[in-house]
Design a protein around this motif. Structure first.
Motif, PDB file in Angstrom:
ATOM      1  N   ILE A 303       0.830  -1.212   0.000  1.00  0.00           N
ATOM      2  CA  ILE A 303       0.000   0.000   0.000  1.00  0.00           C
ATOM      3  C   ILE A 303       0.863   1.262   0.000  1.00  0.00           C
ATOM      4  O   ILE A 303       0.684   2.117  -0.875  1.00  0.00           O
ATOM      5  N   PRO A 304       1.807   1.409   0.927  1.00  0.00           N
ATOM      6  CA  PRO A 304       2.635   2.619   0.846  1.00  0.00           C
ATOM      7  C   PRO A 304       3.415   2.724  -0.463  1.00  0.00           C
ATOM      8  O   PRO A 304       3.497   3.812  -1.049  1.00  0.00           O
ATOM      9  N   ARG A 354      -5.506  16.158  -3.172  1.00  0.00           N
ATOM     10  CA  ARG A 354      -4.722  15.490  -2.124  1.00  0.00           C
ATOM     11  C   ARG A 354      -3.617  14.643  -2.765  1.00  0.00           C
ATOM     12  O   ARG A 354      -2.473  14.636  -2.323  1.00  0.00           O
ATOM     13  N   THR A 358       0.427  15.123  -2.464  1.00  0.00           N
ATOM     14  CA  THR A 358       1.301  14.079  -1.922  1.00  0.00           C
ATOM     15  C   THR A 358       2.372  13.689  -2.931  1.00  0.00           C
ATOM     16  O   THR A 358       3.543  13.516  -2.579  1.00  0.00           O
ATOM     17  N   ASP A 413     -14.099  10.405   4.951  1.00  0.00           N
ATOM     18  CA  ASP A 413     -13.399  11.366   5.809  1.00  0.00           C
ATOM     19  C   ASP A 413     -11.969  10.960   6.115  1.00  0.00           C
ATOM     20  O   ASP A 413     -11.201  11.731   6.666  1.00  0.00           O
ATOM     21  N   ASP A 414     -11.636   9.721   5.819  1.00  0.00           N
ATOM     22  CA  ASP A 414     -10.306   9.235   6.172  1.00  0.00           C
ATOM     23  C   ASP A 414      -9.663   8.554   4.967  1.00  0.00           C
ATOM     24  O   ASP A 414      -9.920   7.381   4.689  1.00  0.00           O
ATOM     25  N   PRO A 415      -8.853   9.306   4.217  1.00  0.00           N
ATOM     26  CA  PRO A 415      -8.280   8.744   2.986  1.00  0.00           C
ATOM     27  C   PRO A 415      -7.509   7.450   3.228  1.00  0.00           C
ATOM     28  O   PRO A 415      -7.568   6.534   2.404  1.00  0.00           O
ATOM     29  N   VAL A 416      -6.819   7.341   4.365  1.00  0.00           N
ATOM     30  CA  VAL A 416      -5.986   6.157   4.574  1.00  0.00           C
ATOM     31  C   VAL A 416      -6.840   4.888   4.668  1.00  0.00           C
ATOM     32  O   VAL A 416      -6.489   3.851   4.097  1.00  0.00           O
ATOM     33  N   TYR A 419      -7.709   3.870   1.245  1.00  0.00           N
ATOM     34  CA  TYR A 419      -6.596   3.253   0.515  1.00  0.00           C
ATOM     35  C   TYR A 419      -6.425   1.774   0.905  1.00  0.00           C
ATOM     36  O   TYR A 419      -5.993   0.965   0.090  1.00  0.00           O
TER      37      TYR A 419
END
Lengths: 495, 93
Positions: A303-304, A354, A358, A413-416, A419
């Motif tokens: 993922i990262p 966003r 990034t 509300d929470d992109p992570v 993902y």
């Protein structure tokens, strides 16, 4: 009519049981009546569709028809279609009329297909829920309170609701497979380089790949066969012959080795999804495959690694939208810088900005080595994991997504957390491998797909396994009751 | 990520951002960078970076004109044009 497969529709067209114009009117009528609740189309190209249908009817009458002639198709609004608005789900391209056809679209069109319209998607394909579209979210046909998945959510919802017999999609980190899983349709992302990216609006160029969302594997094989192949206009398309997928569709699976990546069956996997996947593996074992445990040790870093690469490439690709030659332009710019920054701020939505931010950071002086270069190195380790796995097995099988379709707004509300949806799909894009999502059952009334992965260029193996599985199971026949209509041959909602 | 970081990145990305959104950008970017930091655990000193999934290199073609001039066609999509030119605010005084 909406329950027929491509092969059946083709036979009806060739046998003059129905004309392409009648078939096209039938699907346009369904879109008109039923898409108001789904929002799966951004643009319906009614006039063009009827014109193409009439010309298909002429080809059929003249005996100059192929198996796809006269078949209506929906295209994801990421593919340029000449003279037709192509928005990529963004305000930036709200009024953009594509000056040419994407190669994939031109190839499909040359086989005589009919374009019904352009399907909704996450803005610039950045999203896993179709909620980032400037044209509003798509609703899941199985539950209007839930997302259809993304970014090819419009294509998946349209095929699931039988508003189109088949659709194109694109997949950068799971954007064909995850919506296919959430909507109970069959989706294939081919090997990187199999389908030309020319005219396919770029998100992340080393990951993007066009593919198909269909009712079943056989239909998907037919359309991919028409789309695939080297293109002089895309230097990353690969010059290898495209096999005839139909000839190997029904081969025996006896002795085929299927690897199960142990890292994908861990804690992050919803128990209901796990149960569906395990039942599907039992069915495959019943067809003679040999199940083998394998390891993909670098899975935790996918993922990262993916997001650094995807966002870096996105920030570079999307720099072309500057408000000068095409796309949105702000009112009364003070100077050139003001023109750039306000046109881009107004034209792009939150998630796109966003990711550009990034990616810009990852590529900036002082951070490039620690982020972008690091991700490219980890990418190789991930690709090596797959290479080693395919020395032992022919296919990998696992879940498509950790859960079934989630609620609208749940992860916005929470992109992570959004993902994390792509944890089982994006590793393939990093390694350039082909993958498929195949309807495998239901969990609490929501569809769940089985992901099948093959080595580079082995799409034929995927179609073969998915087709044999679909000969033994009927999950792919289930249609949400609201969209099922009258039919004696098909089943409705499993509930 | 603080206000200055966010403003610097926004400038590099040529994006205007509202002052009221800066805190949210700072938080979102920090969360994403925390996620990215997980990769630090992987030893990669000897690893060759992989920028193309098939390790392919750019294919070359003969240097021949293959595209036709479609200026009028392309200009239809432009926000502001005049006699074949794309117009922007004055750059040189």
């Amino acid at each position: 009519m909406h329950h027929k497969s491509l092969t059946e529709l083709s036979a009806a067209l060739q046998g003059r049981k129905i004309s392409s114009e009648e078939l096209t009117r039938f699907f346009l009528d369904r879109i008109g009546r039923l898409d108001t609740t789904l929002n799966s189309f951004i643009t319906v190209t009614e006039e063009l569709a009827l014109e193409q249908a009439r010309s298909a009817d002429k080809r059929i009458a003249a005996g100059d028809a192929g198996v796809l002639t006269g078949i209506p198709v929906a295209h994801k609004d990421i593919f340029c279609t000449q003279g037709v608005r192509t928005t990529c789900g963004s305000r930036m391209l709200e009024n953009f009329s594509a000056p040419y056809d994407a190669t994939a679209i031109a190839r499909i069109a040359s086989s005589g297909t009919v374009m019904l319209g352009k399907t909704n998607m996450d803005e610039f394909a950045m999203g896993s829920s179709n909620e980032t579209s400037y044209f509003g979210p798509v609703k899941n046909p199985w539950d209007g309170e839930r997302v259809p998945g993304g970014s090819s959510g419009g294509s998946a919802a349209a095929v699931a609701a039988r508003l189109a017999p088949i659709a194109t999609g694109t997949d950068t980190g799971g954007s064909i497979r995850q919506p296919a899983s959430f909507c109970n349709v069959t989706g294939i992302k081919p090997t990187y380089g199999r389908v030309s990216r020319y005219g396919m609006i770029a998100y992340a160029s080393s990951l993007d790949q066009g593919g198909v969302i269909a009712r079943n594997a056989e239909d998907a094989a037919l359309l991919l066969g028409a789309m695939a192949g080297v293109d002089p206009r895309d230097s990353t398309s690969v010059d290898l012959p495209v096999p005839d997928y139909m000839t190997t569709l029904s081969e025996s699976l006896r002795g085929v080795k299927v690897g199960l990546p142990r890292e994908w069956y861990g804690d992050g996997l919803d128990s209901g999804v796990r149960a569906v996947v395990e039942a599907a593996l039992t069915s495959l074992a019943g067809l003679g495959v040999e199940l083998v445990d394998i390891n993909l040790p670098h899975s935790p870093y996918c993922i990262p690694c993916y997001y650094v690469i995807a966002m870096s490439e996105a920030s570079s690709n999307l720099s072309r939208y500057d408000g000068v030659r095409f796309g949105h332009r702000c009112e009364n710019p003070r100077d050139l810088l003001d023109l750039y920054i306000r046109s881009r701020a107004e034209g792009f939505g939150t998630e796109v900005k966003r990711r550009i931010m990034t990616g810009t950071f990852s590529l900036s002086a002082g951070y490039y080595d620690a982020y972008y270069l690091k991700a490219l190195k980890v990418r190789r380790l991930i690709a090596e994991d797959f290479r080693r796995a395919f020395e032992k097995v022919d296919i990998l099988a696992g879940p498509v997504a950790p859960t079934p379709a989630f609620a609208l707004g749940e992860h916005m509300d929470d992109p992570v957390t959004m993902y994390l949806q792509d944890i089982y799909t994006l590793p393939l894009n990093l390694a350039g491998l082909p993958g498929m999502s195949v309807p495998a059952g239901f969990d609490r009334g929501l569809p769940v797909g089985l992901q099948l992965i093959a080595n580079h260029w082995e799409e034929a193996r995927l179609f073969n396994m998915a087709h044999r599985y679909q000969q033994e199971t009927d999950w792919h026949h289930f249609v949400p009751s609201r969209f099922a209509g009258q039919s004696e041959t098909e089943q409705n909602d499993p509930d | 990520m603080d206000k200055a970081d966010v403003e610097k990145i926004a400038h590099l990305a040529r994006l205007a951002i509202d002052q009221k959104d800066i805190a949210r950008y700072a938080r979102d970017l920090s969360n994403i960078l925390d996620l990215v930091k997980q990769m630090e655990k992987v030893e990669t000193n000897e690893v060759i970076p992989m920028s193309h999934p098939l390790d392919a290199t750019q294919r070359l073609r003969p240097d021949e004109i293959t595209e036709t001039n479609q200026r009028e066609h392309f200009q239809k999509n432009a926000p502001l044009v005049d006699t074949g030119l794309y117009l922007v605010p004055k750059v040189i005084e």
